[in-house]
Design an enzyme around this catalytic site. Structure first.
Site: not given
Ligand code: GCW
Length: 714
Positions: A180, A299, A303, A348, A372, A377, A405, A555
């Protein structure tokens, strides 16, 4: 006399070199000083600050001295005498008793470890603090006051950071690909480290110290265990050495499966004694060569990243194991709450809260949980994450995304301050009115002992660091808000503009208008009224609200906007996913009632009929059209205003920004037309009269492919 001459000759030589290095293009960020262009003020500055005396010696004070000397020399346009004494007229700086005593009425205990005071004492300007780092921050602040042309005598400034850990998160891979990232490759050159110290590392440290950032996570949260091997640790140590005198600690991301991948163990189970011992040994190895190593960012179980749940353990088990490993050395663990799975058919929005809230109180006291700003996101506009305020026994740190992003990536001019402020000022109501997210983060709401804030960096090796010249403003803003979240978006913009473009009134006013207009414009042309997550799959470039075939349900844009012939939006009230139940009752009620829900968040929480009457008197469909068109119009206005700056800003940035604004107008129009054509299929209503018709079809937008969009080639 001879020595004075020598100094003067050296100064002249230095001056020439200094200007030479900085001539040409504008990579120098806010630490690129310029001569005061107001003659009366220049005279006053020259009279007030002819001499510098910095009391004491240490690597940090040496830097402060050099920065002050060089900065002032450029700002005053004349050499500065650094041989001042306590008797001099000019600037006296120092953290020791002697300097503190020059300010007898000052309560230094209030300033803490990093705060500073700048105060006129007689004909001397005193910069004092409790530590050398405080002096460095004070010096940078002083230079900022001059760069922004504050009148003398300067008003007293007392300032200390409201948040302890103010950290950039680099999503930089070891192969220098920045996840990103839209401004080149990583600035960390792992190939030439540790022996070669790029000037960029030093400039990076200066720029960060000048805005109070005191930590940097060098590596991507999608982690590579190799960074924890000896050769890489030596490279990390070299960076740490550069950053140390600037008050900046380095941190690394810890891949949870590292004990298997680089340690040769069969498991990474956090309750396994060998695994625990492996991390302890690894921590000791790190601290042996980086004694002030900050700690780990993780993390996990998100994902595809491994984590404690692979072994049926909780996030607390995982975090605590790492926390125990770094605790003897004073390290911390920042454990991310960005988790969601499509195996549970749960909204989510709710998943991070469901996962982490029950763990409140179970984390070691050197763990921060990093959340976050919003529940999904980093979308253009999100309501605050319901975790804020909901974990009184666990210090939560904020994660903002500075890199764009979902916000136009490298080509859109966007000033993010209002977005950050909106999150920080949101009231969680968890302890009654005024329980703002900022008060959660700064620790005052729940008396957290540790506090932190992170920003996902937008920095790369592009000549100007951030790709888009205005990206620098967001890096700057993150640092300034991390230091003091009460600063206003306007005040920060003014500071940044004056340091980056000069103090010319016309320029400052026009650039400020442009910056402040950019956020509402972007939300309007991308995701008005609470739409979210309707971008292209994978690369996240451009609109794709029609996508319904992504690898997992959550997604898919269609999962988020839920458009049908009745209406549009995600019902998160009690009749829907009931995500609103995660907020305090006052917030829930406010958002749950369609008549009180702020329209900016409407489609986050309600599935709203197309003919619903909005506060403007328009129907929802008309309002959507109105906002999308208003967004594009606002960008066109921005472009026009920028054109008015020809000749007032340097040619290089003028033309860069001009080209980028042309792209932005095109892309904003693309967002508007693609989204309205698509949603119009469900509303079954035409564009209201008076709007320029889209010049392409929906099919045209749907068949566009972007093999070269950044983010495709991870
Ligand atoms: O928003 C998503 C992004 C990923 C990112 C993830 C995260 C680093 O598309 O690229 O991975 O969040 O925050 O872990």
């Amino acid at each position: 006399m001879i020595s004075v001459m020598k100094t003067t000759c050296c100064s002249i030589l230095f001056l020439v070199l200094f200007h030479f290095c900085r001539a040409g293009h504008h990579d120098g960020l806010w630490i690129r000083y310029t001569k005061t262009d107001n003659p009366a003020l220049l005279q006053q500055y020259r009279r007030a600050f002819p001499v510098i005396h910095i009391q004491g010696g240490s690597p940090t004070l040496d830097l402060a001295r050099t920065e002050l000397q060089q900065g002032l020399r450029t700002i005053l346009g004349q050499p500065v005498d650094t041989a001042g004494s306590f008797m001099s007229i000019g600037i006296i700086a120092g953290a020791g008793k002697q300097v503190q005593e020059l300010l007898p009425s000052e309560d230094f205990t209030q300033l803490g470890k990093e705060g500073f005071v700048i105060r006129q004492a007689g004909n001397r300007l005193v910069i004092s603090a409790n530590t050398d780092a405080g002096i460095l921050y004070g010096v940078y602040h002083f230079l900022r006051l001059l760069q922004t042309q504050q009148p003398v005598p300067l008003a007293t400034v007392k300032s200390s950071p409201k948040i302890q850990h103010r950290i950039l998160n680099h999503w930089d891979n070891l192969n220098r690909y920045v996840e990103r990232g839209y401004s080149g490759i990583s600035i960390w050159n792992w190939h030439t480290l540790p022996d070669y110290i790029d000037q960029r590392y030093i400039d990076y440290a200066r720029a960060n110290a000048a805005i109070g950032i005191n930590g940097t996570v060098l590596t991507n949260v999608n982690a590579n265990a190799l960074v924890l091997t000896r050769p890489y640790l030596e490279k990390v140590a070299a960076l740490a050495k550069v950053f140390r005198p600037y008050g900046i600690r380095v941190y690394l991301t810890a891949r949870f499966s590292a004990p298997i991948e680089i340690g040769g163990l069969k498991t990474a189970d956090p309750l396994d004694a060998d695994v625990q011992a492996w991390w302890k040994t690894k921590a000791k190895e790190i601290y042996d060569i980086i004694p002030d190593f900050g700690g780990f960012l993780v993390k996990a179980n998100s994902e595809g990243q491994p984590g404690p749940q692979n072994y049926k353990r909780t996030h607390a088990d995982g975090a605590n194991m790492l926390a125990d490993a770094v605790a003897p050395f004073g390290g911390i663990v920042m454990w991310r709450a960005f988790v969601y799975t499509n195996e549970t058919p749960e909204d989510r929005f709710k998943q991070a809260y469901n996962e982490f809230k029950p763990l409140d109180g179970q984390f070691r006291n050197n763990v921060l949980v990093q959340v976050k700003n919003g529940p999904i996101d980093f979308q253009p506009r999100e309501p605050f994450s319901p975790l804020f305020g909901a974990m009184p026994k666990t210090p939560l740190m904020m994660e903002f995304q500075v890199t764009q992003e979902y916000l136009g990536q490298g080509t859109h001019l966007l000033y993010e301050a209002q977005m950050f402020k909106e999150a920080l000022e949101a009231d969680t109501w968890q302890k009654g009115k005024g329980s703002t997210v900022a008060r959660v983060i700064d620790g005052s709401l729940h008396q957290y002992k540790m506090t932190g804030i992170a920003g996902v960096a937008n920095i790369g090796n592009d000549a100007n660091w951030t790709g888009h010249p205005f990206g620098q403003a967001n890096w700057y803003t993150f640092g300034r808000l991390a230091w003091d979240h009460e600063l206003s978006a306007t005040a920060i913009a003014d500071e940044w503009i004056k340091q980056s473009f000069g103090n010319h009134k016309t320029t400052v006013n026009a650039v400020r208008n442009i910056m402040l207009a950019s956020y509402p414009a972007l939300v309007n042309y991308m995701t008005p009224l609470g739409l979210h997550h309707i971008m292209g799959t994978g690369h996240h470039y451009g609109p794709a609200p029609w996508v319904s075939n992504a690898g997992r349900a959550d997604w898919n844009p269609v999962y988020y906007h839920q458009a049908d012939t009745v209406g549009i939006g995600f019902n998160r009230t009690a009749t829907g996913s009931n995500a609103l139940a995660q907020y305090a009752p006052q917030v829930r009620q406010l958002y749950e009632n369609i008549n009180t829900c702020p329209e900016a968040y409407l489609l986050w929480f309600h599935h709203v009929p197309w003919q619903h009457k909005m506060r403007s008197g328009r129907t929802l469909w008309e309002e959507l059209c109105h906002d999308y068109y208003a967004g594009v119009d606002a960008v066109k206005t921005i472009r026009q205003q920028w054109q008015g700056l020809k000749g007032l800003v340097d040619e290089e940035r003028f033309s860069q920004v001009s080209m980028l604004l042309d792209i932005q107008v095109k892309e904003a129009t693309w967002w508007r037309d693609a989204c309205l054509l698509y949603f119009g299929q469900f509303s079954r209503r035409p564009l209201p009269t008076g709007y320029e018709q889209p010049d392409k079809t929906l099919e045209y937008y749907q068949q566009l492919r972007f093999p070269y969009a950044p983010g495709n080639g991870q």
